[in-house]
Design a protein around this motif. Structure first.
Motif, short mmCIF file in Angstrom:
data_model
loop_
_atom_site.label_atom_id
_atom_site.label_comp_id
_atom_site.label_asym_id
_atom_site.label_seq_id
_atom_site.Cartn_x
_atom_site.Cartn_y
_atom_site.Cartn_z
N PRO A 116 0.80 -1.23 0.00
CA PRO A 116 0.00 0.00 0.00
C PRO A 116 0.83 1.28 0.00
CG PRO A 116 -0.09 -1.09 2.13
CD PRO A 116 0.57 -2.04 1.20
N PHE A 117 2.12 1.18 0.34
CA PHE A 117 2.97 2.37 0.40
C PHE A 117 3.88 2.52 -0.82
CE2 PHE A 117 2.17 1.06 4.83
CZ PHE A 117 1.52 2.21 5.28
N TYR A 118 3.69 1.66 -1.82
CA TYR A 118 4.58 1.67 -2.99
C TYR A 118 4.57 3.03 -3.69
CZ TYR A 118 6.55 0.41 -7.53
OH TYR A 118 7.31 0.37 -8.66
N ILE A 119 3.38 3.55 -3.99
CA ILE A 119 3.27 4.83 -4.71
C ILE A 119 3.75 5.97 -3.83
CG2 ILE A 119 1.60 6.48 -5.68
CD1 ILE A 119 0.05 4.07 -6.77
N LEU A 120 3.45 5.92 -2.53
CA LEU A 120 3.93 6.96 -1.61
C LEU A 120 5.46 7.00 -1.57
CD1 LEU A 120 3.64 9.06 0.65
CD2 LEU A 120 3.44 7.15 2.27
N ILE A 121 6.09 5.83 -1.52
CA ILE A 121 7.56 5.78 -1.48
C ILE A 121 8.15 6.40 -2.75
CG2 ILE A 121 9.55 4.21 -1.52
CD1 ILE A 121 7.86 2.32 0.29
N LYS A 122 7.56 6.05 -3.91
CA LYS A 122 8.05 6.63 -5.16
C LYS A 122 7.87 8.15 -5.17
CE LYS A 122 7.80 4.93 -9.18
NZ LYS A 122 7.32 4.41 -10.50
N GLN A 123 6.71 8.61 -4.70
CA GLN A 123 6.47 10.05 -4.66
C GLN A 123 7.43 10.74 -3.70
OE1 GLN A 123 4.75 11.63 -6.71
NE2 GLN A 123 3.83 13.48 -5.86
N GLY A 124 7.74 10.09 -2.59
CA GLY A 124 8.71 10.64 -1.65
C GLY A 124 10.08 10.79 -2.28
N LEU A 125 10.48 9.80 -3.08
CA LEU A 125 11.76 9.89 -3.79
C LEU A 125 11.74 11.02 -4.81
CD1 LEU A 125 12.50 6.08 -4.34
CD2 LEU A 125 13.63 7.63 -2.72
N PHE A 126 10.61 11.20 -5.49
CA PHE A 126 10.49 12.29 -6.44
C PHE A 126 10.60 13.65 -5.73
CE2 PHE A 126 7.82 9.31 -9.25
CZ PHE A 126 8.93 8.97 -10.02
N VAL A 127 9.97 13.75 -4.57
CA VAL A 127 10.04 15.01 -3.81
C VAL A 127 11.48 15.29 -3.40
CG1 VAL A 127 9.40 16.12 -1.63
CG2 VAL A 127 7.66 14.95 -2.99
N PHE A 128 12.18 14.27 -2.93
CA PHE A 128 13.58 14.43 -2.53
C PHE A 128 14.43 14.89 -3.72
CE2 PHE A 128 17.87 12.59 -2.03
CZ PHE A 128 18.27 13.27 -0.88
N ALA A 129 14.25 14.22 -4.86
CA ALA A 129 14.99 14.59 -6.07
C ALA A 129 14.60 15.99 -6.53
CB ALA A 129 14.73 13.57 -7.18
N GLY A 130 13.31 16.33 -6.41
CA GLY A 130 12.86 17.66 -6.80
C GLY A 130 13.48 18.76 -5.95
N LEU A 131 13.58 18.50 -4.66
CA LEU A 131 14.20 19.49 -3.77
C LEU A 131 15.69 19.66 -4.09
CD1 LEU A 131 12.47 18.59 -0.38
CD2 LEU A 131 12.04 20.59 -1.84
#
Length: 384
Positions: free
Chosen positions: A46-61
């Motif tokens: 259930p956290f697969y998409i959240l983890i990917k989005q978190g990585l995108f946020v980190f890379a975006g920052l």
């Protein structure tokens, strides 16, 4: 390479940075809430998409931080590279792009799919800003200066329609026209061109069956609530369930496989269901503040004769604001359905990374404008 992270405490626009970070946090929360059931079904996590989005946020920052250290003069110097890069991406996606839901918009890069139009929009805006600086007198006084960038925009429009990505086309053309108008193009020229563009857009809708179906479902979604109007009716049900204060975080029913694309294009509907009118208006206020702040930064830079700075800031504000308002309009039934993400909030690496990059550039523009003010004050004091 000067850094906005050092020196005076007022070197950064903290209100703008805070609003952007606030939307990123809200996006993480809402993507988490809206995607758990889908992620659990598709990926058994259930956290697969959240983890990917978190990585995108980190890379975006990280991208935002890097962009804040790049001098705007460097961006202007290589604006022609930006143009060819943007058009190149739109060409490449037609050759090697990945088809999803009938559209070829994504270039597979292994770790994620790059949506070519997201990057191309920003790249073309950067080139257009440089063109306006070089040809400002011509843009303000002659038809040729007004029509030359139309050739570039026409090529990009054809490429976007071949994907097809009608939503990105509308956003890009709206931002470009806004930049040209703010640069001082004559009003009657602008009105004529807008009328031609509106006619062109109407023709695209009339002669394309799936766009006509979307328009018909927009006019009366309940007439075909289980067909072409399904997505919009489910979105409206989410808004209705949310009422004033919402059902509470995680308590949306529409995300339980009723509302398609609940964590991407229609995440705002889930937000409204869980946080009600109060939460939806709060997010809308943040979006409008960011768009207004970008336009204000552009105006302040332009008044200091930092023209490229100003026009890029206008472009970023118009791209962000128009895409966000179109997405919200689609979610609320004010506009026909289009496949546009809600910037900084919807799930997706391309939109998030490019927007973080754009806001890094915007913060750099404002930093250099503030430094210009400081240097001007020092010179005036020295002269006196």
């Amino acid at each position: 390479m000067t850094s906005p992270f050092t020196g005076r405490s007022s070197a950064l626009d903290l209100s703008l940075l805070g609003a952007v970070l606030g939307l990123l946090v809200i996006g993480l929360v809402m993507v988490s809430s809206a995607s758990m059931e889908v992620a659990g079904s598709l990926y058994s996590n259930p956290f697969y998409i959240l983890i990917k989005q978190g990585l995108f946020v980190f890379a975006g920052l990280l991208l935002m931080g890097i962009m804040m250290m790049v001098p705007v003069k460097t961006v202007e110097k290589y604006s022609w590279v930006s143009l060819f890069g943007g058009l190149g991406l739109l060409l490449v996606v037609l050759v090697v792009g990945r088809e999803i839901n009938g559209s070829v918009r994504w270039i597979p890069l292994g770790f994620f799919n790059l949506q070519a139009s997201e990057a191309a929009k920003l790249m073309i805006v950067i080139y257009l800003a440089a063109y306006l600086v070089r040809r400002l007198d011509e843009v303000r006084t002659r038809w040729t200066g007004f029509l030359k960038p139309m050739a570039i925009l026409s090529v990009s429009s054809v490429l976007l329609l071949m994907e097809p990505d009608f939503g990105a086309l509308v956003v890009l053309m709206g931002a470009s026209m806004g930049m040209i108008f703010l640069a001082g193009a004559r009003l009657w020229q602008f009105i004529i061109l807008i009328m031609l563009l509106v006619g062109f857009i109407v023709a695209l809708i009339v002669f394309e069956p799936y766009r006509m179906a979307r328009l018909a479902s927009y006019m009366d979604p309940w007439a075909n609530a289980f067909g072409s109007g399904y997505q919009l009716t489910q979105s409206l049900i989410a808004f209705g369930r949310g009422e004033w204060f919402g059902e509470g975080l995680g308590n949306s029913l529409q995300k339980l496989f009723y509302l398609p694309e609940a964590h991407t294009d229609f995440v705002f509907a889930v937000l409204a269901e869980e946080f009600g009118v109060l939460g939806a208006v709060s997010v809308l206020t943040l979006i409008l503040f960011i768009a207004w702040r970008a336009m204000q930064i552009g105006f302040r830079a332009e008044t200091k004769k930092l023209l490229f700075h100003g026009y890029v800031a206008y472009g970023i504000g118009l791209l962000f604001g128009s895409q966000a308002l179109i997405n919200i309009g689609v979610n609320t039934g004010l506009l026909p359905t289009k496949g546009l993400a809600l910037p900084l909030i919807s799930y997706g690496g391309s939109s998030l990374l490019i927007n973080c990059l754009a806001f890094g550039l915007l913060l750099r523009i404002d930093y250099e404008r503030r430094q210009y003010n400081v240097e001007t004050e020092k010179k005036s004091r020295g002269a006196s």
